[in-house]
Design a protein around this motif. Sequence first.
Motif, PDB file in Angstrom:
ATOM      1  N   PRO A 185      -7.596  -1.086   0.973  1.00  0.00           N
ATOM      2  CA  PRO A 185      -6.904   0.089   0.418  1.00  0.00           C
ATOM      3  C   PRO A 185      -6.496  -0.049  -1.051  1.00  0.00           C
ATOM      4  CG  PRO A 185      -6.063  -0.387   2.591  1.00  0.00           C
ATOM      5  CD  PRO A 185      -6.955  -1.536   2.215  1.00  0.00           C
ATOM      6  N   LEU A 186      -6.273  -1.259  -1.534  1.00  0.00           N
ATOM      7  CA  LEU A 186      -5.889  -1.468  -2.935  1.00  0.00           C
ATOM      8  C   LEU A 186      -6.960  -2.245  -3.702  1.00  0.00           C
ATOM      9  CD1 LEU A 186      -2.078  -2.307  -2.602  1.00  0.00           C
ATOM     10  CD2 LEU A 186      -3.147  -0.106  -3.105  1.00  0.00           C
ATOM     11  N   VAL A 212       0.848  -1.201   0.000  1.00  0.00           N
ATOM     12  CA  VAL A 212       0.000   0.000   0.000  1.00  0.00           C
ATOM     13  C   VAL A 212       0.878   1.243   0.000  1.00  0.00           C
ATOM     14  CG1 VAL A 212      -1.683   1.360   1.318  1.00  0.00           C
ATOM     15  CG2 VAL A 212      -1.971  -1.120   1.109  1.00  0.00           C
TER      16      VAL A 212
END
Length: 107
Positions: free
Chosen positions: A97-98, A54
Amino acid sequence: MRGVCSTSSSSVTSSLFFYIHSSSLCFGLSGIPFPKNFIQICKKILCRLFRVFVHVYIHHFDRILLMGAEAHVNTCYKHFYYFSTELNLIECKELEPLKEMTSRMCL
């Protein structure tokens, strides 16, 4: 995103180094049995490695592009993602988050 950013990359790297080089993880080499919490240790390591991905993708991807290393980093991430998810070693919520990038790249 708070959980990902609340830990500095140097402390994540230090803790990963500790886990990997800890004598308690040297099982199998000298007859030491697997620890009872082996899977939890692996999950913690992979979760922290994901945080490194991340950080790299959010803060350093421009440099990766300049070096021409995008394909290498993406391949490394794909291997990480497939391994972690196939063996259920990382929770889906940790991958948030990704999520968009992962859906384009891996799914």
